[in-house]
Scaffold this active site. Structure first.
Site, PDB file in Angstrom:
ATOM      1  N   SER A  60       0.793  -1.231   0.000  1.00  0.00           N
ATOM      2  CA  SER A  60       0.000   0.000   0.000  1.00  0.00           C
ATOM      3  C   SER A  60       0.825   1.281   0.000  1.00  0.00           C
ATOM      4  O   SER A  60       0.263   2.373  -0.101  1.00  0.00           O
ATOM      5  CB  SER A  60      -0.965   0.024   1.194  1.00  0.00           C
ATOM      6  OG  SER A  60      -2.111  -0.735   0.920  1.00  0.00           O
ATOM      7  N   LYS A  63       0.222   3.772  -2.654  1.00  0.00           N
ATOM      8  CA  LYS A  63      -0.768   4.853  -2.585  1.00  0.00           C
ATOM      9  C   LYS A  63      -0.151   6.241  -2.504  1.00  0.00           C
ATOM     10  O   LYS A  63      -0.844   7.232  -2.734  1.00  0.00           O
ATOM     11  CB  LYS A  63      -1.717   4.620  -1.402  1.00  0.00           C
ATOM     12  CG  LYS A  63      -2.620   3.412  -1.546  1.00  0.00           C
ATOM     13  CD  LYS A  63      -3.664   3.370  -0.433  1.00  0.00           C
ATOM     14  CE  LYS A  63      -4.607   2.168  -0.582  1.00  0.00           C
ATOM     15  NZ  LYS A  63      -4.026   0.925  -0.053  1.00  0.00           N
ATOM     16  N   SER A 120      -5.824   3.665   4.843  1.00  0.00           N
ATOM     17  CA  SER A 120      -5.333   2.927   3.680  1.00  0.00           C
ATOM     18  C   SER A 120      -6.447   2.170   2.957  1.00  0.00           C
ATOM     19  O   SER A 120      -6.256   1.041   2.489  1.00  0.00           O
ATOM     20  CB  SER A 120      -4.237   1.940   4.103  1.00  0.00           C
ATOM     21  OG  SER A 120      -3.544   1.450   2.975  1.00  0.00           O
ATOM     22  N   LYS A 225       2.776   6.625   5.002  1.00  0.00           N
ATOM     23  CA  LYS A 225       1.998   5.505   4.474  1.00  0.00           C
ATOM     24  C   LYS A 225       2.626   4.163   4.819  1.00  0.00           C
ATOM     25  O   LYS A 225       3.816   3.940   4.621  1.00  0.00           O
ATOM     26  CB  LYS A 225       1.881   5.632   2.951  1.00  0.00           C
ATOM     27  CG  LYS A 225       0.866   4.713   2.344  1.00  0.00           C
ATOM     28  CD  LYS A 225      -0.551   5.165   2.665  1.00  0.00           C
ATOM     29  CE  LYS A 225      -1.541   4.034   2.585  1.00  0.00           C
ATOM     30  NZ  LYS A 225      -1.396   3.018   3.634  1.00  0.00           N
TER      31      LYS A 225
END
Length: 378
Positions: A60, A63, A120, A225
């Site tokens: 993730s 992202k 997320s 993140k």
């Protein structure tokens, strides 16, 4: 003699115990990760790296590329935080972390953004990507085009979420992700959400808990993140600011969740403990003009970035500047063309090179230019 031997044995035991403790502490402080990097956000300087260019699944952390495009769309006015977006089957069908959107449900861009950054959420990220580009595939194309614009060569994205169960050519590396994070952090709006520990959606019915544990633990944390899949392991892109220094660390392929946070903390601590950001002290009189051969302008004085700062070791000595400019160049030249450099040294060691660029475009003298000048004079 016996007393002497006993003393020596006792002393040897005394000095070996601390070294054993130190060895354990060092081992604990160096968790296993496949790849990592520490970069200065303000200058792009790499402070520390380990296997920073290997192609790995970023999970993730993907992202941050998605968020960069979304932030650029917001700042350009293409989309607004107050826009209402309707969930479709494509977004709803995403697995992993999500806010359980339902087909036909409407949610504002701001709430979807919070869901992506804080929790997320894959469904929210996909829906925002579709809203920006018109389709999920179109958004992924935008991601890969933006990667090329940034000059990055070790990233390719197949989706905007980082889910990697059914993809074969989705990868990035620590260095590329750090560069993308630097670009993303230019958008101050991101920090409005990336520093939030707890929030909610749907009038408090859906709780958002930040996946980045450093948000409520690390001094100066600004984001950014996390990412976790069975293929990628535990990943983290962490950003922090103390004083005027901003850093980003990227950790990919950690063995455990704690390992990624420990490794990131260690990297950030090292950067803040050993480096500082300093504005350059330039003597404009030392920057000589450059002659333009066959140019509509005969001479031009190079310039530097007005806000230019450099990253230096906290123990560095006095900075010295050596000014080098080209004597002449041939027209035409473009705005930003390199016309020289300033070499910055400390203790006779080079710290950095600062480019001296053309402040404007200079055309080459030609027949049409001569005619224009004649008519102007008439």
């Amino acid at each position: 003699m016996k007393k002497c031997i006993i003393f020596l044995l006792s002393f040897s035991i005394f000095i070996t115990v601390p070294s054993t403790i130190y060895a354990k502490a060092t081992s604990k402080e160096n968790p296993k990760v496949k790849s990592s990097i520490l970069m200065c956000i303000d200058t792009g300087d790499v402070i520390a790296e380990n296997n920073a260019y290997e192609h790995l699944s970023p999970a993730s952390v993907t992202k941050i590329m998605s968020l960069l495009l979304i932030m650029e769309a917001i700042d350009s006015g293409k989309i607004k935080l107050t826009d209402m977006v309707t969930a479709d089957e494509t977004a709803v069908s995403k697995g992993g972390s999500q806010i359980w959107l339902e087909v036909g449900e409407q949610m504002s861009v701001e709430d979807l953004l919070k869901a992506v950054i804080i929790a997320s959420a894959n469904d929210a990220c996909t829906l925002l990507g579709e809203y920006v580009a018109g389709s999920e595939g179109g958004f992924v194309d935008m991601m890969n085009s933006r990667v090329k614009e940034l000059g990055l060569k070790n990233s390719n994205f197949e989706n905007c979420t980082g889910l990697d169960d059914d993809i074969t050519n989705h990868y990035s590396c620590s260095y590329d992700l750090a560069v993308i994070a630097c670009e993303l952090m230019k958008h101050d709006l991101i920090k409005k959400y990336s520093t939030v520990w707890l929030d909610s959606l749907r009038d408090g019915k859906t709780e958002l808990n930040n996946t980045n544990k450093l948000v409520n633990k690390y001094d100066g944390i600004t984001g950014l993140k996390t990412g976790t899949t069975s293929n990628a392991g535990f990943c983290l892109c962490a950003t922090a600011t103390r004083g005027n220094l901003s850093l980003v660390s990227v950790v990919l392929g950690a063995d455990t969740s704690d390992d990624r946070f420990n490794a990131s903390t260690k990297l950030l601590d090292y950067g803040f403990a050993n480096y500082k950001l300093e504005k350059i002290n330039i003597d404009q009189n030392q920057i000589k003009g450059v002659k333009i051969k066959q140019g509509v302008v005969k001479e031009i004085k190079p310039v530097i970035d007005k806000n230019k700062s450099i990253l230096i070791d906290k123990n560095a000595g006095e900075l010295k500047y050596e000014y080098k400019t080209k004597e002449s160049v041939n027209a035409p030249i473009k705005k930003g063309d390199l016309l020289g450099e300033i070499i910055v040294t400390s203790d006779k060691k080079q710290i950095t090179k600062i480019p001296l660029n053309s402040p404007e475009k200079v055309e080459k003298v030609n027949f049409s230019y001569i005619l224009r000048q004649l008519f102007k004079n008439i």
